[in-house]
Design an enzyme around this catalytic site. Sequence first.
Site, short mmCIF file in Angstrom:
data_model
loop_
_atom_site.label_atom_id
_atom_site.label_comp_id
_atom_site.label_asym_id
_atom_site.label_seq_id
_atom_site.Cartn_x
_atom_site.Cartn_y
_atom_site.Cartn_z
N LYS A 40 0.82 -1.19 0.00
CA LYS A 40 0.00 0.00 0.00
C LYS A 40 0.86 1.25 0.00
O LYS A 40 0.40 2.34 -0.33
CB LYS A 40 -0.84 0.05 1.29
CG LYS A 40 -1.77 -1.08 1.50
CD LYS A 40 -2.46 -0.86 2.88
CE LYS A 40 -3.02 -2.10 3.42
NZ LYS A 40 -3.52 -1.91 4.81
N ASP A 100 14.63 -0.69 0.85
CA ASP A 100 15.39 -0.80 2.09
C ASP A 100 16.40 -1.94 1.91
O ASP A 100 17.47 -1.73 1.33
CB ASP A 100 14.35 -1.06 3.20
CG ASP A 100 14.89 -0.92 4.61
OD1 ASP A 100 15.95 -1.49 4.88
OD2 ASP A 100 14.25 -0.27 5.43
N LYS A 128 17.21 3.70 0.74
CA LYS A 128 18.08 3.58 1.92
C LYS A 128 19.21 2.62 1.58
O LYS A 128 19.18 1.46 1.99
CB LYS A 128 17.27 2.96 3.07
CG LYS A 128 16.77 3.89 4.14
CD LYS A 128 16.23 3.04 5.29
CE LYS A 128 15.24 3.78 6.12
NZ LYS A 128 14.67 2.92 7.17
N PHE A 149 13.80 5.46 10.71
CA PHE A 149 12.47 4.90 10.46
C PHE A 149 11.55 6.02 9.98
O PHE A 149 11.25 6.94 10.74
CB PHE A 149 11.91 4.23 11.71
CG PHE A 149 10.72 3.37 11.38
CD1 PHE A 149 9.44 3.87 11.46
CD2 PHE A 149 10.91 2.07 10.93
CE1 PHE A 149 8.35 3.10 11.11
CE2 PHE A 149 9.82 1.29 10.58
CZ PHE A 149 8.54 1.80 10.67
N VAL A 150 11.15 5.93 8.71
CA VAL A 150 10.36 7.02 8.13
C VAL A 150 8.89 6.63 7.92
O VAL A 150 8.59 5.47 7.64
CB VAL A 150 10.96 7.55 6.81
CG1 VAL A 150 12.20 8.37 7.06
CG2 VAL A 150 11.25 6.42 5.84
N ASP A 156 3.93 3.70 6.51
CA ASP A 156 3.24 3.53 7.79
C ASP A 156 4.13 2.97 8.88
O ASP A 156 5.22 2.45 8.63
CB ASP A 156 2.08 2.53 7.62
CG ASP A 156 2.56 1.08 7.56
OD1 ASP A 156 3.51 0.81 6.79
OD2 ASP A 156 2.03 0.24 8.30
N ARG A 162 0.15 6.99 7.28
CA ARG A 162 0.16 7.00 5.81
C ARG A 162 -0.38 8.29 5.21
O ARG A 162 0.11 8.75 4.19
CB ARG A 162 -0.65 5.81 5.25
CG ARG A 162 -0.04 4.45 5.51
CD ARG A 162 -0.67 3.41 4.57
NE ARG A 162 -0.54 2.04 5.02
CZ ARG A 162 0.49 1.24 4.74
NH1 ARG A 162 1.49 1.70 4.04
NH2 ARG A 162 0.51 0.00 5.19
C1 PRP Z 1 7.59 -1.75 2.57
C2 PRP Z 1 7.80 -0.88 1.35
C3 PRP Z 1 8.48 -1.79 0.38
C4 PRP Z 1 9.28 -2.72 1.28
C5 PRP Z 1 10.73 -2.28 1.26
O1 PRP Z 1 6.42 -2.49 2.37
O2 PRP Z 1 6.58 -0.39 0.85
O3 PRP Z 1 7.57 -2.53 -0.40
O4 PRP Z 1 8.73 -2.59 2.59
O5 PRP Z 1 11.52 -3.08 2.08
P1 PRP Z 1 12.70 -4.03 1.57
O6 PRP Z 1 13.50 -3.27 0.56
O7 PRP Z 1 13.49 -4.28 2.86
O8 PRP Z 1 12.12 -5.29 1.04
P2 PRP Z 1 5.57 -3.17 3.54
O9 PRP Z 1 5.81 -4.64 3.49
O10 PRP Z 1 5.81 -2.46 4.82
O11 PRP Z 1 4.06 -2.97 3.06
P3 PRP Z 1 3.20 -1.64 2.79
O12 PRP Z 1 3.73 -1.01 1.51
O13 PRP Z 1 1.81 -2.12 2.63
O14 PRP Z 1 3.37 -0.71 4.00
#
Ligand code: PRP
Length: 177
Positions: A40, A100, A128, A149-150, A156, A162
């Site tokens: 999301k 990340d 990052k 942590f952003v 979120d 969000r």
């Molecule tokens: C977050 C973000 C990326 C992922 C990045 O998604 O939106 O998709 O983590 O992390 P990585 O590079 O360590 O894999 P999340 O799983 O939190 O879902 P969301 O987008 O629904 O918040």
Amino acid sequence: MQEYTLLISEKEIQARIKELGEEICQRYKDEPLVALCVLKGSVLFFADIVRELPSATALDFVALSSYGNKTVSSGEITFSKGLSLSIEGKHVLVFEDIVDSGLTMTYLKKYLETQNPKSVAVCTLLDKPSRRKVDLVPEFIGFKIPDKFVVGYGLDFDEKYRPLRDVCVLEPWVYQD
Ligand code: PRP
């Protein structure tokens, strides 16, 4: 007590999105493009940046999850919503809120390549690089950020923050036990 502090303002985000939109238009010219939103977290970024792209750009959505309500990646990725369009023979540009560890994007890119697209590239609002666990360099990057942590502008913590218009740093006391 203040829960978060400003990192990147709405104005800076919107200005950078205009620049990224121009870069993307230059790169793909009039070739058919599928813009893919990773739900999301990317939804606000996606809604803003696709308005900078050609009107023929097709939009699709996938949902992947790697974090749950934790602040560090578990490395486990699940696909909870797949593609609804065929990407065969088309350029695909994936829009992410943040890269990340890079595990989510690596997993998604590998899957997309099995669908025989013309190309797959990644556009992330935030990068990052200091947290990378795999060798992944997004083709388009909005902002490189430090290891904080952003939240906000789609990102979120535990499904909160969000809707914020800015990207902010969450104060550790909010997520630490
Ligand atoms: C977050 C973000 C990326 C992922 C990045 O998604 O939106 O998709 O983590 O992390 P990585 O590079 O360590 O894999 P999340 O799983 O939190 O879902 P969301 O987008 O629904 O918040």
